[in-house]
Design a protein around this motif. Structure first.
Motif, short mmCIF file in Angstrom:
data_model
loop_
_atom_site.label_atom_id
_atom_site.label_comp_id
_atom_site.label_asym_id
_atom_site.label_seq_id
_atom_site.Cartn_x
_atom_site.Cartn_y
_atom_site.Cartn_z
N THR A 193 -8.28 14.78 2.01
CA THR A 193 -8.40 14.49 0.58
C THR A 193 -9.09 13.14 0.37
OG1 THR A 193 -6.52 15.82 -0.11
CG2 THR A 193 -7.07 13.95 -1.51
N VAL B 221 0.81 -1.20 0.00
CA VAL B 221 0.00 0.00 0.00
C VAL B 221 0.85 1.26 0.00
CG1 VAL B 221 -1.99 1.07 1.08
CG2 VAL B 221 -1.67 -1.37 1.30
N ASP B 222 1.99 1.23 0.69
CA ASP B 222 2.85 2.41 0.71
C ASP B 222 3.63 2.50 -0.59
OD1 ASP B 222 1.93 3.12 3.15
OD2 ASP B 222 3.59 2.25 4.28
N GLY B 223 3.20 3.40 -1.47
CA GLY B 223 3.70 3.39 -2.84
C GLY B 223 4.87 4.31 -3.10
N LEU B 224 5.08 5.33 -2.30
CA LEU B 224 6.13 6.29 -2.61
C LEU B 224 7.43 5.86 -1.95
CD1 LEU B 224 4.10 9.59 -2.06
CD2 LEU B 224 4.57 8.43 -4.21
N ARG C 44 -4.12 16.97 5.89
CA ARG C 44 -4.70 17.41 4.61
C ARG C 44 -4.83 16.24 3.65
NH1 ARG C 44 0.28 21.01 2.12
NH2 ARG C 44 1.90 19.44 2.41
N ASN C 45 -3.95 15.27 3.76
CA ASN C 45 -4.05 14.11 2.88
C ASN C 45 -5.19 13.19 3.32
OD1 ASN C 45 -1.85 15.12 1.51
ND2 ASN C 45 -0.39 13.98 2.75
N THR D 9 2.90 6.07 6.12
CA THR D 9 2.07 6.48 4.99
C THR D 9 2.02 8.00 4.97
OG1 THR D 9 0.77 4.50 5.33
CG2 THR D 9 -0.19 6.17 3.93
N ILE D 10 2.38 8.60 3.83
CA ILE D 10 2.36 10.06 3.72
C ILE D 10 1.11 10.49 2.97
CG2 ILE D 10 3.47 12.06 2.66
CD1 ILE D 10 6.16 10.68 3.18
N ASP D 11 0.88 9.87 1.84
CA ASP D 11 -0.24 10.34 1.04
C ASP D 11 -1.28 9.24 0.86
OD1 ASP D 11 -1.76 12.09 -0.48
OD2 ASP D 11 0.03 12.96 -1.37
N VAL D 12 -2.47 9.67 0.46
CA VAL D 12 -3.56 8.72 0.27
C VAL D 12 -3.21 7.76 -0.85
CG1 VAL D 12 -6.05 8.65 0.08
CG2 VAL D 12 -4.90 10.84 0.36
N ALA D 13 -3.45 6.48 -0.63
CA ALA D 13 -3.31 5.50 -1.71
C ALA D 13 -4.68 4.93 -2.01
CB ALA D 13 -2.37 4.39 -1.30
N TYR D 14 -5.02 4.88 -3.26
CA TYR D 14 -6.33 4.34 -3.64
C TYR D 14 -6.14 2.90 -4.11
CZ TYR D 14 -7.76 9.18 -3.32
OH TYR D 14 -8.02 10.44 -2.85
N ALA E 155 9.70 7.51 -0.47
CA ALA E 155 9.92 8.09 0.87
C ALA E 155 9.12 7.34 1.93
CB ALA E 155 9.51 9.57 0.87
N GLU E 156 7.94 6.85 1.55
CA GLU E 156 7.11 6.12 2.51
C GLU E 156 7.73 4.79 2.88
OE1 GLU E 156 3.43 5.98 0.35
OE2 GLU E 156 2.71 7.80 1.33
#
Lengths: 300, 632
Positions: free
Chosen positions: B126, B82-85, B122-123, B94-99, B87-88
């Motif tokens: 979102t 699930v952690d795609g970036l 904020r993420n 988890t930094i940003d939303v993963a769909y 940096a993550e």
């Protein structure tokens, strides 16, 4: 009042149409990236729906590498004509001059033709918003990308600093030179794409259907010898019943052995298969986090 | 046998029947939230794995990655899926939303895996903004934590009506019913305190697979639904939206030729039929629906969620941003609102500053007043606040530069949710949820006067304008402004000089030098200058006015062409060397805070009408140049 429950495909369709109308209203000069694959076919179909009875109010842009399958070039020209849209074909002149090809130049082939070619084409025509057919289910870094994805003047994507994106209220504002990549199919899966093509009867490149084709096995990929530029090192092409799950440059795109000749058969095969779609592409295997890196540099 | 596994057989044996079923599936969007180790990613990994959304090659990569950087020893670390970036994966967070996507027999699901850390609020917002349902994970060993409360508050705030309380890691508390009941009771008392009246508690184990896709033998005391059953059967918001009055925000006017004029948009709520009477807001004009156009043929009826093109029987004005409503139940129109504001930018909110406000397809200029209070999202306390910084949530009044049609956010995300965009950077800096309109503006009517601004100007035989001088302290603004006014007086022009220091002795003596006070200072000066131009005067101003957005605000208050921006360009070193008032020395010594050029920024004009380089000409020459350029 009777309730009409929308199916998931109807909701995805409405979402994509909504996105396209926002872009056309807010961007100064939008363009649709058209790669001739199945996702592009769906995107083009949705564009026709979004603006009917007007034709889609933007041109199609094909960033060509000169190495696509011949069937793709044929459908590209026909599809643009039928939609009543202008087709812009861009080939990176430097790559053309240097004779960059997938056999001798490895990842330079993708960098020069696709990444650089795309940036050149967007800059040349001054497009400030470009639709792309990427889906979030394709790859891990795509799963995190916004629908309206901001790019700096040098086309870079900053994954750690994406704009918040709430509801269906998209921020398309940018300063001069900056641009947006917009992905109306973000929430579609491969199955959704196939099912929609089936339901809507959308024309796709025949290579997606199984047929007897001349192939050689190389580096674990089953490659089709589509023209005489394919250097055969003593190999003899073998006729096999194959099809393609994804289409790109023919020397980089692996075929799968298959007998699926109708859309339901393709979908059946896809659902029962155990490998993911992008596996047939050499590009993702280069290095860990390769797609994120390529995207940061401006690859679609 | 579980339904998911039955699907395989159907696909193999009768693909057409399978496709027919799949075609009629509905879609549920949900988020998962919880603290770092609550097992969110494991749960999603399991849902994907059990619904066969993980392919062999992905699994192979996952196994390799798990061994290399995973946190589960030799076992598969689903978080890596699930952690795609990059940096993550490096930081293990988890930094940003993963769909993610999966489907069962009944529904297709889009799950947004949202980050738990407060710094990524904020993420999370979102991800939550498009969700129908939230799965709040709790570690059974830890119970209700601060993060649980924050996530629940945010999910509720953003309007998610269906909450699932997934009490995870039940295997680690021996599937103890008492533990589960205690957590549910704790959560209920908190939930009720913030207005969450209903939620569905489920005891699960993501790792062991209890009560996720099938009923667990280990929890015989639990008779509620298993997670997947609940996700498959919960009522969709979109269905409920169809029962509300008809509303559609116009996105685009479709005008291929003179014979066709259609209004394209996505229906926010209700249904629309051929022949229905409609009303367009804010104009209030009415007509009836003559066609509902789609590429696949005209429709008899269209419903909330569909993207359509509507044609009217009459030629009435209607454009992007306006709202088409059922004629008998129109929406409200106002230019002042109370709203909850979620701040999402590193640069804090500047009260009074002009931002873009985008609500549906409409973008207007708006400003946010000083917050009434800020919410401590961990304790739900209301705190006094001068501004809102990154991830802060508060309640404030919003003023827009024109009337906009809207709805309360609790009725409609489309009509009551807006984003705020910084006019300079174009970043999305805030999100807002409209509570209600403030009536003030509607009760103060504009009094029409008979002597117009044109009449005033004609009597003075001059074109009114504002000569707006901007530049650092000590750049020479006041000196040049004074000479310009003297020269104009000699030419029999009617002028007035507004000087920064002088105004602060009277009109603006209540203001200090913080960013928001500077904004208010300029706003008041802009309003005064505007009144004076209406009286026909040529107004000369000498204010540092360091921010582009405020100069832009004054420009937008005045008729086109009446705002003349004059940049008194003196480099900082030069102004500091002159230091006529001794202020730079004080600022350098730390005795003066927020001093422009030292510890507060100056944003030079990008394209001033006139630029005066004071290192190349005298004040006298500068004044001559200005007059020469402006007075024919």
């Amino acid at each position: 009042m009777s309730i009409m429950t929308l199916t998931h495909l109807q909701r995805l369709e409405a979402e994509a149409i909504h996105i396209m109308r926002e872009v056309v209203s807010e961007a100064e000069k939008p363009v649709m990236l058209y790669s001739v694959g199945k996702d592009s076919a769906v995107m083009l179909h949705l564009a026709k729906k979004a603006f009917y009875p007007s034709p889609p109010p933007f041109p199609l842009l094909h960033v060509d590498t000169t190495w696509k399958f011949r069937d793709m070039y044929a459908l590209r020209d026909r599809a643009a004509r039928k939609a009543g849209m202008q087709l812009i074909v861009h080939q990176n002149p430097e790559a053309l001059r240097a004779g960059i090809n997938p056999f001798d130049h490895g990842s330079l082939h993708t960098d020069m033709w696709k990444t650089e070619g795309l940036k050149q084409a967007l800059d040349l025509h001054g497009f400030d918003a470009a639709f792309g057919g990427a889906r979030r289910d394709e790859e891990k870094s795509r799963a995190k990308e916004r629908i309206f994805s901001f790019r700096t003047a040098s086309h870079r994507w900053d994954p750690k600093n994406q704009r918040p994106e709430l509801w269906r209220t998209y921020n398309a504002r940018k300063n001069k030179g900056e641009s947006m990549r917009v992905f109306p199919l973000s929430n579609w899966t491969e199955l959704d794409i196939w099912q929609y093509i089936h339901l809507e009867n959308i024309e796709i490149v025949p290579l997606y259907y199984a047929a007897e084709r001349p192939t050689v096995k190389r580096d674990g990929l089953l490659l089709m010898v589509d023209d005489d530029r394919f250097p055969l090192n003593g190999e003899k092409p073998v006729m096999r019943s194959v099809r393609f799950r994804t289409l790109g440059c023919y020397p980089l795109t692996g075929a799968v052995e298959s007998r699926a000749q109708t859309l339901p058969e393709i979908i059946q095969e896809m659902l029962l298969t155990t490998t993911s779609e992008r596996q047939g592409r050499a590009i993702d295997h280069d290095q860990a986090a390769s797609m994120e890196k390529k995207k940061q540099e401006g690859y679609f | 046998m579980n339904e998911i596994y039955k699907t395989d057989a159907l696909i193999a044996e009768d693909i057409d029947t399978y496709l027919e079923t799949h075609q009629h599936k509905t879609m549920l969007r949900f988020i998962t939230c919880g603290s770092v180790d609550d097992g969110k990613s494991t749960l999603i990994g399991r849902l994907l794995y059990d619904s066969k959304m993980i392919f062999e090659d992905q699994l192979a990569t996952l196994e390799a990655d798990s061994k290399r950087v995973g946190t589960q020893g030799e076992a598969i670390d689903f978080a890596l899926l699930v952690d795609g970036l990059a940096a993550e994966r490096e930081q293990g967070i988890t930094i940003d939303v993963a769909y993610r996507f999966f489907a069962t027999e009944k529904r297709k699901f889009i799950v947004a895996d949202t980050p738990g850390h407060e710094q990524y609020t904020r993420n999370m917002v979102t991800g939550a903004s498009t969700a129908d349902l939230a799965v709040i994970l709790i570690d059974a060993r830890k119970g209700v934590l601060t993060q649980t409360r924050r996530h629940s508050y945010l999910a509720h705030l953003i309007g998610i009506r269906h909450l699932v309380l997934a009490v995870n890691k039940m295997d680690l508390v021996d599937y103890d019913e008492a533990v589960f009941k205690k957590i549910v009771a704790d959560y209920r008392s908190f939930a009720e305190s913030i207005g969450i009246l209903d939620f569905t508690p489920i005891p699960i184990s993501g790792l062991a697979g209890d009560n996720i896709t099938s009923r667990s033998q280990a929890t015989p005391w639990y008779d509620g639904p298993v997670l997947l059953d609940h996700l498959e059967t919960v009522e969709l918001d979109q269905t409920a939206d169809q029962l509300k009055p008809f509303r559609m925000q116009v996105q685009w006017v479709n005008r291929p030729n003179l014979d066709f004029r259609g209004f394209a948009g996505t229906i926010a709520s209700g249904q629309i039929r051929m022949g229905d009477e409609i009303r367009v807001l804010p104009s209030g004009k009415t007509s009836t629906i003559s066609r509902i156009v789609t590429l696949d043929g005209d429709l008899e009826v269209a419903v909330a969620g569909q993207a359509v093109t509507l044609c009217f029987a009459d030629e009435i004005d209607c454009s992007r941003g306006q709202i088409i409503t059922a004629s008998k139940s129109p929406v409200e129109v106002a230019d002042q609102f109370e709203a909850t504001v979620i701040w999402m930018d590193e640069d804090e909110l500047v009260p009074g500053r002009a931002y873009w406000l985008k609500i549906g397809p409409q973008t207007v200029t708006a400003s946010v007043a000083h917050p009434k209070y800020q919410v401590n999202v961990n304790t739900m306390e209301h705190l006094a606040a001068k501004t809102l910084d990154l991830n802060a949530i508060g309640v404030a009044n919003i003023t827009t530069d024109r009337d906009i049609p809207f709805g309360g956010y609790d009725e409609s995300r489309d009509l009551g949710g807006f984003i705020l965009i910084d006019k300079m950077t174009n970043r999305t800096v805030g999100a807002g949820l409209i509570h209600f309109a403030l009536r003030r503006a509607q009760n103060i009517h504009w009094q029409a006067t008979d002597i117009s601004r044109e009449h005033h100007a004609a009597m003075k035989n001059q074109k009114p304008m504002v000569l707006w001088m901007t530049g650092l302290s000590g750049s020479g603004k006041s000196t040049i402004a004074n000479i310009v006014e003297k020269k104009l007086a000699r030419m029999n022009r009617h002028t007035f000089l507004l000087d920064g220091d002088n105004v602060r002795h009277g009109l603006n003596k209540d203001l200090g030098f913080t960013d928001s006070d500077r904004v208010e200072n300029i706003r008041r000066v802009g309003e005064v200058a505007k009144l004076m131009t209406e009286a026909g005067l040529i107004v000369i101003t000498a204010f540092i006015s360091p921010f582009r957005s405020e100069r832009e605000m004054v420009r937008s208050m005045l008729p086109p062409g009446e705002f003349i921006e004059i940049f008194i360009d003196t480099p900082l070193e030069e102004a500091e060397k002159r230091d006529v008032k001794g202020l730079y020395a004080k600022a350098r010594a730390g005795q003066l805070k927020n001093f422009t050029g030292i510890d507060s920024p100056y944003e030079p004009p990008e394209a001033p009408h006139i630029r005066i380089d004071t290192t190349k000409m005298s004040a006298e020459e500068a004044a001559d140049l200005i007059i020469e350029k402006l007075i024919p």
